[in-house]
Write a protein that holds these residues in place. Structure first.
Motif, PDB file in Angstrom:
ATOM      1  N   GLY A  50       0.789  -1.225   0.000  1.00 51.55           N
ATOM      2  CA  GLY A  50       0.000   0.000   0.000  1.00 51.55           C
ATOM      3  C   GLY A  50       0.819   1.272   0.000  1.00 51.55           C
ATOM      4  O   GLY A  50       0.268   2.364  -0.149  1.00 51.55           O
ATOM      5  N   GLU A  51       2.124   1.168   0.150  1.00 52.91           N
ATOM      6  CA  GLU A  51       2.974   2.362   0.160  1.00 52.91           C
ATOM      7  C   GLU A  51       2.960   3.029  -1.224  1.00 52.91           C
ATOM      8  O   GLU A  51       2.986   2.359  -2.246  1.00 52.91           O
ATOM      9  N   VAL A  52       2.920   4.346  -1.244  1.00 47.37           N
ATOM     10  CA  VAL A  52       2.809   5.115  -2.485  1.00 47.37           C
ATOM     11  C   VAL A  52       4.181   5.639  -2.899  1.00 47.37           C
ATOM     12  O   VAL A  52       4.991   6.053  -2.071  1.00 47.37           O
ATOM     13  N   GLY A  53       4.411   5.620  -4.210  1.00 46.76           N
ATOM     14  CA  GLY A  53       5.651   6.144  -4.752  1.00 46.76           C
ATOM     15  C   GLY A  53       5.447   6.625  -6.174  1.00 46.76           C
ATOM     16  O   GLY A  53       4.324   6.610  -6.699  1.00 46.76           O
ATOM     17  N   TYR A  54       6.541   7.047  -6.793  1.00 45.95           N
ATOM     18  CA  TYR A  54       6.495   7.577  -8.152  1.00 45.95           C
ATOM     19  C   TYR A  54       7.519   6.870  -9.030  1.00 45.95           C
ATOM     20  O   TYR A  54       8.641   6.610  -8.600  1.00 45.95           O
ATOM     21  N   VAL A  55       7.126   6.570 -10.267  1.00 45.88           N
ATOM     22  CA  VAL A  55       8.019   5.909 -11.213  1.00 45.88           C
ATOM     23  C   VAL A  55       9.095   6.906 -11.641  1.00 45.88           C
ATOM     24  O   VAL A  55       8.782   7.977 -12.158  1.00 45.88           O
ATOM     25  N   VAL A  56      10.358   6.550 -11.388  1.00 46.83           N
ATOM     26  CA  VAL A  56      11.466   7.436 -11.736  1.00 46.83           C
ATOM     27  C   VAL A  56      12.362   6.849 -12.830  1.00 46.83           C
ATOM     28  O   VAL A  56      13.205   7.551 -13.386  1.00 46.83           O
ATOM     29  N   SER A  57      12.195   5.552 -13.131  1.00 47.87           N
ATOM     30  CA  SER A  57      12.955   4.943 -14.215  1.00 47.87           C
ATOM     31  C   SER A  57      12.201   3.729 -14.740  1.00 47.87           C
ATOM     32  O   SER A  57      11.370   3.149 -14.046  1.00 47.87           O
ATOM     33  N   TYR A  66       9.104  -5.283 -18.184  1.00 43.98           N
ATOM     34  CA  TYR A  66       9.508  -3.931 -17.810  1.00 43.98           C
ATOM     35  C   TYR A  66       9.723  -3.940 -16.302  1.00 43.98           C
ATOM     36  O   TYR A  66       8.963  -4.554 -15.561  1.00 43.98           O
ATOM     37  N   ILE A  67      10.761  -3.250 -15.863  1.00 39.11           N
ATOM     38  CA  ILE A  67      11.013  -3.053 -14.434  1.00 39.11           C
ATOM     39  C   ILE A  67      10.915  -1.558 -14.183  1.00 39.11           C
ATOM     40  O   ILE A  67      11.595  -0.758 -14.832  1.00 39.11           O
ATOM     41  N   TYR A  68      10.059  -1.203 -13.248  1.00 43.22           N
ATOM     42  CA  TYR A  68       9.812   0.195 -12.919  1.00 43.22           C
ATOM     43  C   TYR A  68      10.583   0.550 -11.657  1.00 43.22           C
ATOM     44  O   TYR A  68      10.380  -0.063 -10.614  1.00 43.22           O
ATOM     45  N   GLY A  69      11.478   1.519 -11.777  1.00 47.08           N
ATOM     46  CA  GLY A  69      12.173   2.039 -10.608  1.00 47.08           C
ATOM     47  C   GLY A  69      11.232   3.007  -9.915  1.00 47.08           C
ATOM     48  O   GLY A  69      10.828   4.011 -10.498  1.00 47.08           O
ATOM     49  N   VAL A  70      10.839   2.679  -8.679  1.00 48.63           N
ATOM     50  CA  VAL A  70       9.853   3.482  -7.967  1.00 48.63           C
ATOM     51  C   VAL A  70      10.480   4.070  -6.712  1.00 48.63           C
ATOM     52  O   VAL A  70      11.084   3.356  -5.913  1.00 48.63           O
ATOM     53  N   GLU A  71      10.373   5.372  -6.573  1.00 46.33           N
ATOM     54  CA  GLU A  71      10.831   6.087  -5.378  1.00 46.33           C
ATOM     55  C   GLU A  71       9.654   6.135  -4.415  1.00 46.33           C
ATOM     56  O   GLU A  71       8.650   6.792  -4.679  1.00 46.33           O
ATOM     57  N   PHE A  72       9.777   5.393  -3.313  1.00 42.64           N
ATOM     58  CA  PHE A  72       8.698   5.342  -2.331  1.00 42.64           C
ATOM     59  C   PHE A  72       8.894   6.427  -1.289  1.00 42.64           C
ATOM     60  O   PHE A  72       9.991   6.603  -0.746  1.00 42.64           O
TER      61      PHE A  72
END
Length: 106
Positions: A50-57, A66-72
């Motif tokens: 449930g933690e929210v983050g943003y796709v940065v890569s 696809y692998i999404y780098g997510v900054e949580f």
């Protein structure tokens, strides 16, 4: 012989990435360090469900996913995750309880 086990016969790379850069996403499951996250012990919690983050890569894995780098935000960790481990976070859902400007004047 290779010990790599593929998750499925589906190849995501034939299409565009599901998430775009900057997309607000939510973790669908708890993620622990499998030994590939530097500076953390194996088994240490990296991301809560449930933690929210943003796709940065956006990268690829095994020429299949696809692998999404997510900054949580809460943990401060940047973690690589597959599509099935993420869901779009409803950007409007966080603000639903905020009053409209005209309601503030009443």
């Amino acid at each position: 012989m290779s010990n790599i086990v593929r998750d499925s016969d589906v190849n995501e790379l034939v299409g565009s990435p599901y998430f775009n850069y900057g997309a607000k996403v939510r973790a669908r499951r708890l993620v622990r360090n499998d030994g590939t996250y530097a500076g953390k012990e194996i088994g240490e919690l990296l991301v809560k469900k449930g933690e929210v983050g943003y796709v940065v890569s956006i990268g690829t894995f095994l020429q299949q996913f696809y692998i999404y780098g997510v900054e949580f935000l809460e943990s401060g960790n940047r973690v690589g995750m597959k599509r099935r481990e993420l869901e779009l976070a409803d950007a409007l859902g966080d603000d639903e309880d905020l009053p409209l400007p005209q309601e503030l004047d009443a």
